[in-house]
Design an enzyme around this catalytic site. Structure first.
Site: not given
Length: 262
Positions: A121-122, A139
């Site tokens: 994520h991200d 992440g």
């Protein structure tokens, strides 16, 4: 004749360009958009708020747009955005973002992403990168343009890898890797400039010479980081053609939150 195989499951609401192809037993979610001429292999699962551009090749069994592996995630409509002309090989997993960061995971254009790569994520992956088999980005990782990440390399949360850098096989990246550098190992060590990569990308002898001086200031003269940055600021006076390269290197180091690999 439809380009979507009869056994694929496509949710109502999904937007698939008529020129895109979807293979057998693929599953496409309602909030997915797939651009022109992108091919989706058999058994892929594409879900979440996922946007995929044009001319991508996604091989069988990839999982794109699943919820982030973050215990704070509570179902927010975060996104995964993939650009154009990427190759994404078997069993890759790319997750959507979280609201604690930018809410978006982004992959740029013309990337070569081999089997079993995980992009958490991200993360932000630039353009023209190569991620070899089993490379894993935790992440919030940022990867610059034309970076190469060796197979089985792990990249710690919030780390950054600057443009034109290379991480060798099975590296443990837990600090920022400045642009143009070649690193490997566990613990991570800076081995020198990524000279072969710079040569392949057409860097002139003058630009490489300036970067060699910057490397020596940063890693070979025993200077503090502040002193090395100050000395690097003078390099464009003798190497004006490398002004952009030196600025990229200095700005990256100045913005580092985790510290740089030294």
């Amino acid at each position: 004749m439809s380009n979507i195989h009869s056994t694929a499951i496509v949710a109502p609401g999904a937007e698939i360009d008529p020129s895109a192809t979807v293979g057998p037993y693929a599953v496409i979610g309602a909030d997915v958009r797939i651009g022109a001429r992108t091919s989706v292999g058999a058994h892929c699962v594409i879900e979440g708020h996922t946007r995929i551009g044009e001319d991508n090749r996604i091989f069988q069994f990839a999982s794109l747009g699943a919820a982030p592996q973050d215990k704070k995630y509570a179902g927010e409509p975060t996104r995964l955005v993939i650009g154009d002309r990427n190759t994404i090989r078997e069993f890759c997993t790319f997750n959507t973002g979280t609201v604690q960061d930018r809410g978006e995971t982004r992959v740029g254009d013309d990337n070569w992403i081999m089997a079993y790569v995980h992009i958490a994520h991200d993360c932000v992956v630039g353009n023209q990168t190569i991620l070899a088999n089993n490379a894993t980005l935790a992440g919030h990782v940022h990867v610059g343009d034309q970076v190469i990440i060796g197979g089985l390399t792990g990249v710690h949360q919030f780390s950054r890898i600057g443009a034109h850098a290379m991480a060798g096989f099975a590296s443990h990246v837990s600090q920022d890797v400045p642009p143009f550098m070649m690193v490997d190992g566990n613990p991570l060590a800076v081995r020198g400039l990524n000279l072969e990569g710079l040569r392949r990308r057409g860097f002139s002898a003058q630009r490489v010479a300036a970067l060699k001086q910057a490397y020596r200031l940063l890693y070979r003269q025993g200077l503090t980081l502040e002193a090395a940055l100050s000395a690097m600021a003078e390099l464009p006076l003798a190497h004006p053609e490398a002004e952009g390269d030196i600025a990229l290197l200095r700005d990256f180091i100045a913005a580092s939150q985790r510290g740089i690999a030294r």
